[in-house]
Scaffold this active site. Sequence first.
Site, PDB file in Angstrom:
ATOM      1  N   ARG A  46     -44.522  38.135  32.900  1.00  0.00           N
ATOM      2  CA  ARG A  46     -43.330  37.510  33.481  1.00  0.00           C
ATOM      3  C   ARG A  46     -42.088  37.899  32.684  1.00  0.00           C
ATOM      4  O   ARG A  46     -42.040  37.752  31.467  1.00  0.00           O
ATOM      5  CB  ARG A  46     -43.487  35.987  33.476  1.00  0.00           C
ATOM      6  CG  ARG A  46     -42.235  35.206  33.865  1.00  0.00           C
ATOM      7  CD  ARG A  46     -42.512  33.714  33.807  1.00  0.00           C
ATOM      8  NE  ARG A  46     -41.340  32.890  34.057  1.00  0.00           N
ATOM      9  CZ  ARG A  46     -40.712  32.149  33.155  1.00  0.00           C
ATOM     10  NH1 ARG A  46     -41.156  32.121  31.888  1.00  0.00           N
ATOM     11  NH2 ARG A  46     -39.659  31.431  33.478  1.00  0.00           N
ATOM     12  N   ARG A  88     -24.219  23.401  34.634  1.00  0.00           N
ATOM     13  CA  ARG A  88     -24.142  23.312  33.171  1.00  0.00           C
ATOM     14  C   ARG A  88     -22.916  22.522  32.728  1.00  0.00           C
ATOM     15  O   ARG A  88     -21.914  22.459  33.434  1.00  0.00           O
ATOM     16  CB  ARG A  88     -24.098  24.712  32.542  1.00  0.00           C
ATOM     17  CG  ARG A  88     -25.430  25.425  32.637  1.00  0.00           C
ATOM     18  CD  ARG A  88     -25.545  26.569  31.640  1.00  0.00           C
ATOM     19  NE  ARG A  88     -26.880  27.165  31.683  1.00  0.00           N
ATOM     20  CZ  ARG A  88     -27.886  26.750  30.943  1.00  0.00           C
ATOM     21  NH1 ARG A  88     -27.714  25.764  30.077  1.00  0.00           N
ATOM     22  NH2 ARG A  88     -29.081  27.321  31.032  1.00  0.00           N
ATOM     23  N   LYS A 237     -40.554  28.638  43.571  1.00  0.00           N
ATOM     24  CA  LYS A 237     -40.625  27.628  42.514  1.00  0.00           C
ATOM     25  C   LYS A 237     -40.079  26.307  43.075  1.00  0.00           C
ATOM     26  O   LYS A 237     -38.927  26.240  43.499  1.00  0.00           O
ATOM     27  CB  LYS A 237     -39.814  28.084  41.301  1.00  0.00           C
ATOM     28  CG  LYS A 237     -40.358  29.347  40.652  1.00  0.00           C
ATOM     29  CD  LYS A 237     -39.412  29.918  39.612  1.00  0.00           C
ATOM     30  CE  LYS A 237     -39.257  29.011  38.408  1.00  0.00           C
ATOM     31  NZ  LYS A 237     -38.391  29.642  37.373  1.00  0.00           N
ATOM     32  N   THR A 295     -45.217  25.354  32.960  1.00  0.00           N
ATOM     33  CA  THR A 295     -44.343  24.562  32.084  1.00  0.00           C
ATOM     34  C   THR A 295     -45.108  23.705  31.070  1.00  0.00           C
ATOM     35  O   THR A 295     -45.885  22.826  31.445  1.00  0.00           O
ATOM     36  CB  THR A 295     -43.377  23.635  32.859  1.00  0.00           C
ATOM     37  OG1 THR A 295     -42.832  24.331  33.968  1.00  0.00           O
ATOM     38  CG2 THR A 295     -42.248  23.188  31.958  1.00  0.00           C
TER      39      THR A 295
END
Length: 497
Positions: A46, A88, A237, A295
Site C-alpha cells: 500500500r 483541518r 473506504k 486500522t
Amino acid sequence: MEITVDHIRSQKTSIRKTKVICTLGPSCWSVEGLCGLIDAGMNIARLNFSHGDHETHSATLERLREALASRPGAHVGVMLDTKGPEIRTGFYEPSYKGKLTLTKGNTIEIGTDYERLGGVDYLACSYKSLPTTVKVGSRILVADGAVMFEVLEIRSESVIAKILNNATIGERKNMNLPGAIVDLPTLTDKDVDDLVNFGIPEGVDFIAASFVRRGSDLDYIREVLGDEGAHIKIISKIENQEGLENYDDILEKSDGIMVARGDLGMEIPIQKVFLAQKMMIKKANLRGKPVITATQMLESMISNPRPTRAECADVANAVLDGSDAVMLSGETANGEFPNQAVAMMADTCLEAESMIDYDNLSDTIRHATLLRQGSLYPAESIASSAVKTAYDVKAKAIIVLTSSGLTARFVAKYRPQMPILVLTAMGHVARQTQGYLKNCESAMLGSMLGTDAILIKAQDMVKRKGWVTSGDLIVCVYGLKEGITGTTNMMRVITVE
C-alpha cells in the site's frame, strides 16, 4: 468447531487464506526491507498518498519491483490509497509556537477564515460550509478525537463551541463532524492528479478511495480512470455515517470494501464500530466482494516486538467475521519491527482460520445468495458447483483458468477449504487475485490457449507446491471458448497423474 488443548498446542501447517496488506514507508522501503515483507507474507503493498510525492512513491515502486524480481513466482499487488477530502484546523499565532492548550469548560470560536491565525479564542477550519453543516448540540472532534467540542451557537462564518476536555494540539490537525453530511468533493484535485499521473502510468492494481459516501462517487472515480485505468480495482473506504447509510449502493458499484475503522470511529460512536464492521463484512461476503479490515490492528508493534492480546484478538475476530484481507499501517511503514508485524499478522490469521467450518460456511453463503438473488449467474453457478463438488469428492485443490479474475472471485466467494490456484496470462489479474481474493494463489501463463495442455501443467504446479500427490483429485473451472473473458461454463474433476 470445538476448541481443545491439543488444538491450542498444535502447530498450524495449513495454507493461509486471509491476505495481508502492508503500508510501505521508511522502515521497510529498501529492497532488503521489501524482500523481508514479501518473505513474511505481504500480498499487497500500500502506497499512502496522504504522505510523500510522486517521485518518492515511484522510487519505492521501483524498489518493490526489484525485490519481486529476486522472488520468482511472487505476485504482490500495488494499492494507491488516496488522500481524499479532509477538514483541518489552521495555524496559530507565533507566540503559541505551534501548540495550543485548550481548557475544559472554556468556549472558543471555530471559524472558516483559514488565513486567520488561531489562539485560545479562535480556531481556523478549512471547511467553508461548517456553519451550515453542524447544528447546536453537534460534536466536533479534532486530532483523532484528542479534543472534543460541543456547538453552542451558529454564526454566519463560524460557530461558538464549548471545549469538553483538556488537551494540547498542534497545527493543521484533522477535524471530524460526527453524523454530519459534509459538502466535500469525491476526489480532490490532488487525488485526480495522483490517479491520472501516477496510478495509471505506474500500473497500480488497486485504488483505495478515501471517504466514499455514495454510489455515484464510484461512477466519478471510474470516469477519471477512463479506459486506460479500467482494469484497476476500486476499494471503497467506508469512513463515515453517510457511507454506512449508502453502503448497499456503494457495495454494488465497488470492486471491494475497506472497513476503515480510524475515521469511522470518529464519525460514529466508537462502541458501535464493531457492529458496522460485522455488517459490512457480511454483506460483502454475500456479494462476493473482497473486504479488507484496517486500522490499528497491531498498533503496539510500531514500537514493541510483540502485540497486545487485545490486538491479536482483533485480528482473529476480523478473520472470523469474514475478512478477505487485513491491513498493517504504521506497523510496517514506520515501525521498528515490520517483518515481525507481518509474520504475527499472518500467524494470527492462520490460527483463526483453523476454527472455521468451511464446508458449512460454503453452504450458508450459497443458500443466502439464492435467497437474496433467486438464481445465480452462469459463471457463479459453475463456481459454486465447483466448490461443492470439491467438498463432495474430497478434492485437494481447485484450478481456475481466468482472463479477468471474475471466475476466481466467484470461487473464492464460496469459501473452499482447499486452496485455489488461479492461472492467467494477465499480470494485473495475477496480482489482483493473489492480492485480495481469499485463499487464492496465482501463476502466470504465456497464453490461455490450449486448455488440455494448461491443465496438465496445472497438475505439475500443484504437485510442486505440495498441495497434491499422484492419485489425488482436483477440480478445474474454465471456459470452453479459450482466452475469451466471461465465458466460464466448464467444470471438470481430474485425477492427478
